[in-house]
Write an enzyme that holds these catalytic residues in place. Structure first.
Site, PDB file in Angstrom:
ATOM      1  CD  GLU A 401      -1.813  -2.417   1.206  1.00 28.91           C
ATOM      2  OE1 GLU A 401      -0.678  -2.724   1.633  1.00 28.91           O
ATOM      3  OE2 GLU A 401      -2.664  -3.269   0.887  1.00 28.91           O
ATOM      4  CD  GLN A 423      -7.573  -7.307  -2.097  1.00 30.61           C
ATOM      5  OE1 GLN A 423      -6.836  -7.879  -1.278  1.00 30.61           O
ATOM      6  NE2 GLN A 423      -7.524  -7.567  -3.373  1.00 30.61           N
ATOM      7  CG  PHE A 424     -11.151  -5.318   2.708  1.00 30.96           C
ATOM      8  CD1 PHE A 424     -12.492  -5.513   3.004  1.00 30.96           C
ATOM      9  CD2 PHE A 424     -10.502  -6.263   1.932  1.00 30.96           C
ATOM     10  CE1 PHE A 424     -13.167  -6.631   2.528  1.00 30.96           C
ATOM     11  CE2 PHE A 424     -11.161  -7.389   1.448  1.00 30.96           C
ATOM     12  CZ  PHE A 424     -12.502  -7.580   1.747  1.00 30.96           C
ATOM     13  CG  ASP A 426     -10.494  -2.834   7.550  1.00 26.26           C
ATOM     14  OD1 ASP A 426     -10.918  -2.918   8.704  1.00 26.26           O
ATOM     15  OD2 ASP A 426     -11.245  -2.859   6.548  1.00 26.26           O
ATOM     16  CG  PHE A 427      -5.968  -4.148   3.905  1.00 26.35           C
ATOM     17  CD1 PHE A 427      -5.959  -4.657   5.202  1.00 26.35           C
ATOM     18  CD2 PHE A 427      -6.572  -4.889   2.910  1.00 26.35           C
ATOM     19  CE1 PHE A 427      -6.534  -5.887   5.488  1.00 26.35           C
ATOM     20  CE2 PHE A 427      -7.146  -6.124   3.189  1.00 26.35           C
ATOM     21  CZ  PHE A 427      -7.133  -6.625   4.482  1.00 26.35           C
ATOM     22  CG  HIS A 468     -11.314  -8.163   6.162  1.00 25.56           C
ATOM     23  ND1 HIS A 468     -10.414  -8.823   6.955  1.00 25.56           N
ATOM     24  CD2 HIS A 468     -10.838  -8.275   4.893  1.00 25.56           C
ATOM     25  CE1 HIS A 468      -9.446  -9.333   6.198  1.00 25.56           C
ATOM     26  NE2 HIS A 468      -9.677  -9.007   4.948  1.00 25.56           N
TER      27      HIS A 468
END
Ligand SMILES: Cc1ncc(C[n+]2csc(CCOP(=O)(O)OP(=O)(O)O)c2C)c(N)n1
Ligand SMILES: [Mg+2]
Length: 662
Positions: A401, A423-424, A426-427, A468
């Protein structure tokens, strides 16, 4: 005296050899002057590059003027070799208006498009990823240019550096990665920094070419780097260079060098890149002592003239509004009206179609993210995009990221818009530093916008556990320089995404996963835009104001469906930064009762700030204290029972009724 450096025969002309000498003298003499000014308290801090000039100068001389260089704190020679007028550098260091940051950032923390230099942020490592982005732009536009980026050996321990090297190799980006191994990172010697013989050896693991170069030998630096850059221009690829050199002064002047063994200092003092090169030029009969004295006198005169100019400059005086105006690049919002024809779409389809239409409108817009290409992204938002737009523009990324967000910053510096799919949401933590420090602060610091949209699939209600399910918008509304958008409906998502991509500033675009496939709406078929900073009033009433955004908007509407007798204003914020305080205050003043429902936990959140704003601005109109309803102060748990208990959804009804009774 004979030179301690062995200068091999080269084909360079005497003119070039002298130019290299003069180019090294300049940063040396400037530094000697700055050390005096530092002692006089006229500049705040100094990071010395004395003894390392051959690297900055040799690399910069081997680059073309239109190619970008991303220097670090010891690379004064990059700036002087690019011929930046010295008064501008002096003004920068003294925080004056002719500097590059309007007094907002110090020392070498600035960039300048005029000279194709992108200066560092303090965090060091992100420079490598930003270089990837600039190089990617060069590759996409077939420019056959090299991007050069610097780091110290200490900085190579940062994860960003590893990520950026890997991306550059996987994508074969034309970057010259320069490590200046000067023995120390502040007080830390190399043996406590890494455990391999040469940092250049790491290139093998990345599938990358590398070279070790004597960083104190200007002829070796210049001739080898010239050959390598020429070859990269012909065949774009990354190359890693380890320059062996030594830091002859403290990390910065105040920190000293007590921890450096004297014999090391003595040994390297004999290898001074300028003294030795001068001896070589004298020996070869290319330079005379008299000419040397003239060169030095000329540079000193130039320094004095420019210093006088800086000294005569008035101190910067700014105003709050002036400062606030520079946080974002101004954006000339173009209102594209909705077409009459509509189609019923789910939230996810609206984002898919909206993104596709923006890819058609902006024909160099790039999408990057994990699995976004052939696979179509984990939520299938970019399904079919590779076929439509090709792999250059729809790019699968390694799992990194930080480097990808930095790459997006680099693309923006080179004039290319990008959308990064996390992707989420959270990441984003794995790319947090470039978001809050690079994208957010660059425009304020040196007038460089970050034309980047981060798509953030977020939220709970999907029994996906603590990593997630988060809705992490408040991490970003806290940071000046970021726009934060959070639609609750398909139509808003489509129109706001179009605006996010048009806006030249960094935008975090939150997409609630639980809404992706559960919410349908008639959405205008053609491309259209919706402005930021305008809330939507979904229902009008007189008894109470309910403020919500994202999934909480639907919880609100469902609750009010059960209580048809309640006459409520329902405000869907849609845009958290900028925030539509006008609509909020008007409604609060009308109803006198405000309840804010959010999915996030309470402390330090959107609801908290809106509540405080209403208290401060509408207090006399209120009939009850503002009520915040938020989720539990725990991480988000996995199983349904725990998630239901965590979420604010089921607490809202009772709080709403209680506030009406207050
Ligand atoms: C993320 C981060 N951690 C720590 C620091 C503090 N810091 C600034 S420069 C530096 C040493 C850098 O060493 P190196 O990369 O070898 O470069 P050199 O100073 O030797 O040229 C440190 C520890 C920082 N600026 N950013
Ligand atoms: Mg170092």
């Amino acid at each position: 005296m004979k030179s301690n450096i062995n200068y091999n025969k080269t084909k360079l002309s005497n003119k070039t050899k002298i130019a290299l000498y003069q180019a090294m003298l300049k940063p040396r003499l400037i530094e000697e002057k700055m050390l005096i000014l530092l002692r006089q308290g006229k500049i705040s801090k100094w990071f010395s590059g004395i003894g390392q000039e051959a690297i900055s100068v040799g690399v910069t001389m081997a680059m073309h003027a239109e190619e970008y260089i991303l220097p670090m704190h010891r690379n004064l020679g990059v700036f002087t070799t690019r011929d930046i007028p010295l008064y501008r550098l002096f003004s920068q260091w003294q925080g004056k208006a002719n500097g590059f940051t309007k007094g907002r950032d110090r020392s070498f923390h600035f960039g300048t498009q005029e000279f194709n230099i992108v200066g560092m942020i303090s965090h060091l490592g992100p420079q490598f990823g930003v270089a990837d982005g600039i190089a990617l732009a060069s590759k996409l536009k077939n420019k056959n240019q090299v991007t050069a980026v610097f780091t110290g050996e200490g900085g190579t321990s940062e994860g960003d550096i590893h990520e950026a090297l890997n991306v550059a190799s996987v994508w074969q980006l034309p970057v010259l990665f320069c490590i200046e191994n000067n023995g120390y990172g502040l007080s830390t010697p190399t043996k406590e920094q890494y455990n391999c013989e040469n940092l250049a050896d790491r290139a093998l693991g990345y599938g990358m070419e590398s070279h070790i170069i004597d960083g104190n030998n200007i002829l070796e630096v210049f001739t080898k780097i010239s050959k390598i850059t020429e070859s990269i221009r012909k065949k774009p690829r990354p190359v890693l260079i380890e320059f062996k050199t030594f830091r002859m002064r403290g990390h910065e002047e105040a920190s000293g060098t007590k921890y450096v063994p004297q014999e090391l200092m003595d040994q390297w003092a004999k290898k001074d890149p300028i003294d030795n090169y001068k001896l070589h030029l004298l020996e070869e009969g290319i330079l005379t002592e008299k000419e040397d004295a003239i060169f030095k006198a000329e540079i000193k005169a130039e320094i004095d003239t420019h210093l006088d100019r800086t000294n005569a400059e008035a101190a910067i005086v700014s105003t709050e509004s002036n400062e606030l105006n520079d946080v974002f690049k101004s954006f000339d919002y173009q209102d594209v009206k909705e077409s009459k024809n509509t189609e019923e779409l789910r939230l996810i389809d609206a984002i898919h179609v909206g993104l596709k239409q923006s890819m058609e409108k902006h024909n160099d817009l790039v999408i990057m993210g994990q699995d976004v290409a052939e696979y179509g992204g984990v939520f299938k938002i970019t399904d079919g995009f590779v076929e439509a737009f090709g792999k250059d523009r729809v790019r699968n990324t390694p799992i990194c990221e930080s480097a990808i967000i930095e790459t997006a910053m680099g693309l923006s510096i080179a004039g290319i818009k990008s959308v990064v799919e996390l992707q989420f949401s959270d990441f984003v933590t794995s790319g947090f530093n470039p978001v809050v420090n690079y994208l957010a602060k660059s425009h304020y610091r040196w007038n460089q916008n970050a034309d980047v949209v981060l798509r953030m699939p977020c939220g709970a209600g999907v029994a996906a556990g603590p990593f997630h399910s988060q809705t992490n918008e408040a991490w970003f509304t806290k940071t000046p320089g970021l726009k934060v958008i959070y639609p609750a409906f398909p139509k808003d998502a489509k129109g706001l995404l179009a605006t996010a991509i048009n806006d030249p500033n960094p935008v975090l675009f939150f997409e609630h996963k639980a809404l992706y496939r559960s919410i349908r709406q008639d959405v205008p078929t053609d491309y259209f835009t919706i402005p930021f900073g305008k809330a939507a009033t979904l229902k009008q009433g007189d008894d109470i104001t309910v403020i919500a955004y994202g999934q909480a908007v639907h919880w609100t509407l469902n609750t009010l469906d059960k209580h048809q007798d309640i006459s409520a204003d329902v405000i869907d914020l849609r845009s958290l930064q900028p925030l539509d305080t006008e609509t909020i205050y008007a409604s609060a003043k009308k109803t006198g009762r405000v309840i804010i429902l959010q999915e996030d936990s309470l402390f330090g959140s959107i609801a908290s700030d809106i509540s405080a704003l209403i208290m401060e601005n509408c207090f006399e109109h209120l009939d009850a204290p503002v009520k915040r309803v938020a989720s539990l102060e725990t991480p988000i748990p996995f199983i349904n029972q725990l998630e239901d208990q965590y979420l604010s959804r089921d607490k809202f009804e009772a709080e709403l009724l209680a506030l009406l009774e207050y």
